[in-house]
Design an enzyme around this catalytic site. Structure first.
Site, PDB file in Angstrom:
ATOM      1  CE  LYS A 181      -2.730   0.788   3.736  1.00  0.00           C
ATOM      2  NZ  LYS A 181      -2.456   2.117   4.314  1.00  0.00           N
ATOM      3  N   GLY A 236      -5.002   7.944   5.406  1.00  0.00           N
ATOM      4  CA  GLY A 236      -4.075   8.833   6.102  1.00  0.00           C
ATOM      5  C   GLY A 236      -2.844   9.118   5.258  1.00  0.00           C
ATOM      6  CG  ASP A 259       0.212  -0.207   9.465  1.00  0.00           C
ATOM      7  OD1 ASP A 259      -0.097   0.593  10.363  1.00  0.00           O
ATOM      8  OD2 ASP A 259       0.512   0.156   8.307  1.00  0.00           O
TER       9      ASP A 259
HETATM   10  C1  S3P Z   1       2.400   4.632   6.206  1.00  0.00           C
HETATM   11  C2  S3P Z   1       2.993   4.890   7.411  1.00  0.00           C
HETATM   12  C3  S3P Z   1       2.443   4.436   8.707  1.00  0.00           C
HETATM   13  C4  S3P Z   1       1.439   3.292   8.526  1.00  0.00           C
HETATM   14  C5  S3P Z   1       0.466   3.566   7.415  1.00  0.00           C
HETATM   15  C6  S3P Z   1       1.201   3.778   6.097  1.00  0.00           C
HETATM   16  C7  S3P Z   1       3.008   5.183   4.985  1.00  0.00           C
HETATM   17  O1  S3P Z   1       1.796   5.525   9.319  1.00  0.00           O
HETATM   18  O2  S3P Z   1       0.744   3.093   9.736  1.00  0.00           O
HETATM   19  O3  S3P Z   1      -0.431   2.474   7.268  1.00  0.00           O
HETATM   20  O4  S3P Z   1       2.645   4.752   3.876  1.00  0.00           O
HETATM   21  O5  S3P Z   1       3.858   6.084   5.103  1.00  0.00           O
HETATM   22  P1  S3P Z   1       2.637   6.592  10.192  1.00  0.00           P
HETATM   23  O6  S3P Z   1       3.700   7.082   9.341  1.00  0.00           O
HETATM   24  O7  S3P Z   1       1.703   7.685  10.554  1.00  0.00           O
HETATM   25  O8  S3P Z   1       3.092   5.804  11.391  1.00  0.00           O
END
Ligand code: S3P
Length: 427
Positions: free
Chosen positions: A21, A93, A314
């Protein structure tokens, strides 16, 4: 949609793990900012990554999604167009935080918003550094969350000391740094996933990483690339846990990304006594990949803390499920970040485990689980959190009575074929 699960007598076969992802998001974004064409294979067709595609399409980037491959006709670093409406980031996010860094550098105003969960996720963590760089970015409801309004413009290079180990914050600042008037650096308390650094330099940016500091030079000429996305270790994690805990199992998981900033789950389960073999280790598009062979194992509890946490953040929900089947105590600490994921994962994991009869206690920065009790089937609310749905689907394979997962279709965010794959390997 609800899903029912019953005890499994063993998991067997081979699964090719869908695209990562994090890497899929970045391939779209960096391809959009490049000159020429970018071709992505094994792109994750999950709802989050589709949100990223639609945001860049809304800024005039031509993106052809042919499912087996995605072709991006890059707009160049300064080629994005003013979006005509609010950008919809859905549940993602990663889309929200990374795109905000890019939007901060544009000569136009944009607004973005997403679903109810996104409107609760903390955005002050990106508003602060972008504001320090000179961006005009605000939370429209003044609550530190989306919707956000971003008046892009002239940015200054900064050296940002991030209070959190977050690849999303780091990447946001580095992407804004593409448009700054000087060098931009981010130092984090503990190293988080480094896909942005690896992939951006592959597209032609000057990025250096020393310890927990990543540095980027502004105004690179980014050139379209061919990107083969590795399988997502965060998706493989469900099968790793299931095959270890369900007796009489042996699974082959093909094409799993094992970047050292992401492979914490392997290190943890190996410390618990797991029988896992890595085969065919090689590098694809700058990322380490292998096939994993996972067999049922007798496990013991462990402590998961400190620098390991960002490398498996995760995977903690499914590690918690797995630790119920390990002898002794498993302690998860230094994981406060779990509270601000798609759900409060300290609460949602412990709530689900208690409903199944596990011996689990929530703490302020994680949880403590005492393993080797029999779990009983229960009705588990996914809280619309894809990782809660999949973790408790794995638990459902191990319970002595049937389990129902409510809102089980939330898996569409990161693993649309999850239940089909489960049918394929479960007997
Ligand atoms: C991600 C970073 C992580 C992870 C999210 C994907 C990314 O979040 O939990 O599912 O793609 O950079 P954080 O960077 O906020 O810890």
């Amino acid at each position: 949609m609800n899903i029912n699960l019953t005890k499994s007598a063993g998991l067997h076969g081979e699964l090719t793990i869908p695209g990562d992802k994090s890497i899929s998001h970045r391939a779209i974004m960096f391809g959009a900012l490049s000159e020429g064409t970018t071709e992505i294979t094994n792109f994750l067709q999950g709802a989050d990554c589709l949100s990223t595609i639609s945001c860049f399409q809304a800024m005039g980037v031509e993106i052809e999604n042919m499912i087996d491959r995605v072709r991006i006709h890059g707009a160049g670093l300064h080629g994005l167009k003013t979006p005509q409406q609010m950008l919809d980031v859905g549940n993602s996010g990663t889309t929200t935080r990374l795109i905000s860094g890019i939007l901060a550098g544009q000569a136009f105003t944009s607004t973005l918003n997403g679903d109810a969960s996104i409107q609760k996720r903390p955005m002050k963590r990106i508003i602060d550094p972008l504001t320090q760089m000179g961006a005009d970015i605000r939370s429209i409801h003044d609550n530190g969350c989306a919707p956000l309004e971003i008046h892009g413009g002239h940015l200054h290079g900064i050296h940002y000391q991030s209070p959190v180990a977050s690849a999303q914050v780091k990447s946001c600042v580095l992407l804004a740094g593409l448009y700054a008037d000087g060098t931009t650096a981010v130092t984090e308390p503990v190293l988080s996933r480094n896909h942005t650094e690896l992939m951006l330099s592959g597209f032609g940016a000057t990025v250096t990483s020393i310890g927990t500091t990543a540095t980027i030079e502004p105004e690179p000429r980014l050139i379209g690339q061919k990107i083969a996305v590795p399988g997502d270790i965060s998706s493989a994690a469900y099968w790793i846990a299931a095959a270890l805990a369900v007796p009489n199992s042996e699974l082959v998981l093909k094409n799993v990304g094992i970047n050292p900033t992401r492979d914490g789950i392997l290190r943890v389960v190996e410390a618990m006594g797991a029988d896992i073999t890595r085969e065919n280790v090689h590098t694809v598009s700058g990322e380490l990949v292998c096939d994993l062979i996972v067999r049922s194992s007798s496990l013991h509890g462990t402590t998961v803390s400190g620098e390991l946490i960002p490398t498996l953040i995760d995977e903690i929900p499914v590690i918690a499920v797995l630790s119920c089947f390990a002898e002794g105590e498993t302690i998860i600490k230094d994981a406060q970040e779990l509270k601000v994921k798609e759900s409060n994962r300290i609460d949602t994991v412990v709530e689900g485990l208690l409903a199944m009869g596990a011996d689990a206690t929530a703490t302020d920065d994680g949880m403590i689980i005492r393993g080797k009790k029999t779990l009983h089937g229960a009705t588990i609310d996914s809280h619309l959190d894809h990782r809660i749905a999949m973790s408790f689907a794995v638990a459902g394979l191990l319970c002595d009575t049937p389990t129902t997962i409510l809102n089980a279709d939330s898996v569409v965010i990161s693993y649309p074929d999850f239940y089909e794959s489960l049918k394929q390997i479960s007997i």
